[in-house]
Design a protein around this motif. Structure first.
Motif, short mmCIF file in Angstrom:
data_model
loop_
_atom_site.label_atom_id
_atom_site.label_comp_id
_atom_site.label_asym_id
_atom_site.label_seq_id
_atom_site.Cartn_x
_atom_site.Cartn_y
_atom_site.Cartn_z
N UNK A 162 10.37 -2.48 -22.89
CA UNK A 162 9.57 -2.73 -21.69
C UNK A 162 10.33 -3.62 -20.71
N UNK A 163 10.85 -4.73 -21.22
CA UNK A 163 11.56 -5.67 -20.36
C UNK A 163 12.79 -5.06 -19.73
N UNK A 164 13.54 -4.32 -20.52
CA UNK A 164 14.76 -3.71 -20.01
C UNK A 164 14.46 -2.75 -18.87
N UNK A 165 13.48 -1.87 -19.06
CA UNK A 165 13.18 -0.88 -18.02
C UNK A 165 12.58 -1.54 -16.79
N UNK A 166 11.71 -2.53 -16.99
CA UNK A 166 11.05 -3.15 -15.84
C UNK A 166 12.03 -3.92 -14.98
N UNK A 167 12.92 -4.68 -15.60
CA UNK A 167 13.89 -5.45 -14.84
C UNK A 167 14.86 -4.52 -14.10
N UNK A 168 15.30 -3.47 -14.77
CA UNK A 168 16.17 -2.49 -14.12
C UNK A 168 15.46 -1.86 -12.92
N UNK A 169 14.19 -1.53 -13.09
CA UNK A 169 13.43 -0.91 -12.00
C UNK A 169 13.28 -1.86 -10.83
N UNK A 170 13.04 -3.11 -11.10
CA UNK A 170 12.89 -4.10 -10.02
C UNK A 170 14.19 -4.23 -9.23
N UNK A 171 15.33 -4.21 -9.92
CA UNK A 171 16.61 -4.33 -9.24
C UNK A 171 16.94 -3.07 -8.44
N UNK A 172 16.72 -1.92 -9.04
CA UNK A 172 17.09 -0.67 -8.40
C UNK A 172 16.14 -0.29 -7.26
N UNK A 173 14.88 -0.69 -7.37
CA UNK A 173 13.88 -0.27 -6.39
C UNK A 173 13.44 -1.42 -5.47
#
Length: 263
Positions: A150-161
């Motif tokens: 969860x943390x990995x995907x959410x942080x990546x999404x925040x950076x990319x989007x």
């Protein structure tokens, strides 16, 4: 290998050595396909033997003494290690990530363990190590995987989007509204392994806990009942852990003025 009267098979050191020799087959595959995993595989195999042997000695000592403060110390160490492991599996780290993962892991696992020990199994006293240590360990192991996903995907999404999120905020959306889709996707990602396991358990696979009980000579019907209980406990703890983790991470990406930031 020796057999007792109730068909329980007791493993000897020779049996363990024979099982360990099977790793040679994996080493051959790694060499043949040039996977460059030889060192990692050998390290993992050695650590498996050393760590589990050490844990076995510690648990035997704890089980024999049954002192609440010693059990509590073991549970605390397990929880701290789980929090650190969840944090280390996240690619993009930030200051405070360990605290967030530790809160998510400990809150979900401890709450579900209390329910299991106090309400379902009704263990007395509550600190009986035979029950509380393996149950917490099982829940922690699955929770940290879900939380790290969860943390990995959410942080990546925040950076990319980031541009998209800032654009939604500029249209007068509230912070949670602007990142709701990312949070939802991250929680689903964290829960997916647990849900997949529940969908095929007993049909495609026999879980490790159930298999271990049956091999140890337990009644298969009781092994099934314990497995059903543990699967539900894992599902609840994973859901709680993913949700808490996502909300804590979400809080880190907005300041007091409700502006989106990259910590």
């Amino acid at each position: 290998m020796t057999s007792t009267d109730n068909l329980q098979i007791l493993l000897t050191y020779g049996d363990i050595a024979l099982a360990s020799s099977l790793i040679i087959l994996v080493l051959v595959v790694c060499w043949w396909l040039h996977l460059k995993l030889t060192a990692t595989l050998l390290t993992a195999a050695i650590r498996t033997v050393v760590q589990l042997s050490f844990v076995g000695l510690i648990l035997a000592w704890i089980f024999a003494r049954e002192q609440w403060y010693e059990v509590l110390l073991i549970l605390t160490i397990m929880t701290l290690i789980a929090g650190g492991a969840a944090k280390n599996r996240v690619t993009r780290s930030y200051k405070g990530l360990f605290i967030d993962t530790l809160i998510a892991v400990s809150t979900s696992a401890i709450l579900v363990t209390i329910i299991a020990i106090g309400l379902i199994l009704q263990v007395r006293p509550w600190y009986t190590p035979q029950f509380i240590i393996p149950i917490l360990g099982l829940i922690l192991g699955n929770s940290l995987t879900a939380i790290s996903l969860t943390g990995n995907q959410l942080i990546e999404a925040f950076h990319e989007q980031q541009p998209r999120i800032e654009m939604i905020l500029s249209l007068s959306a509230r912070p949670f509204e602007a990142v709701h889709e990312q949070i939802r996707a991250a929680i689903i990602s964290g829960m997916t392994p647990t849900l997949n396991s529940m969908l095929v358990v007993g049909i495609v696979s026999l879980p490790g806990m159930m298999t271990g009980q049956i091999l140890a000579g337990a009644d298969p019907t009781q092994a099934v009942r314990y497995q059903i209980v543990t699967m539900f406990l894992i599902c609840v703890s994973s859901t709680l852990g993913c949700t808490i983790s996502a909300l804590l991470i979400y809080r880190r990406f907005f300041n007091s003025k409700q502006q989106f930031i990259l910590p």
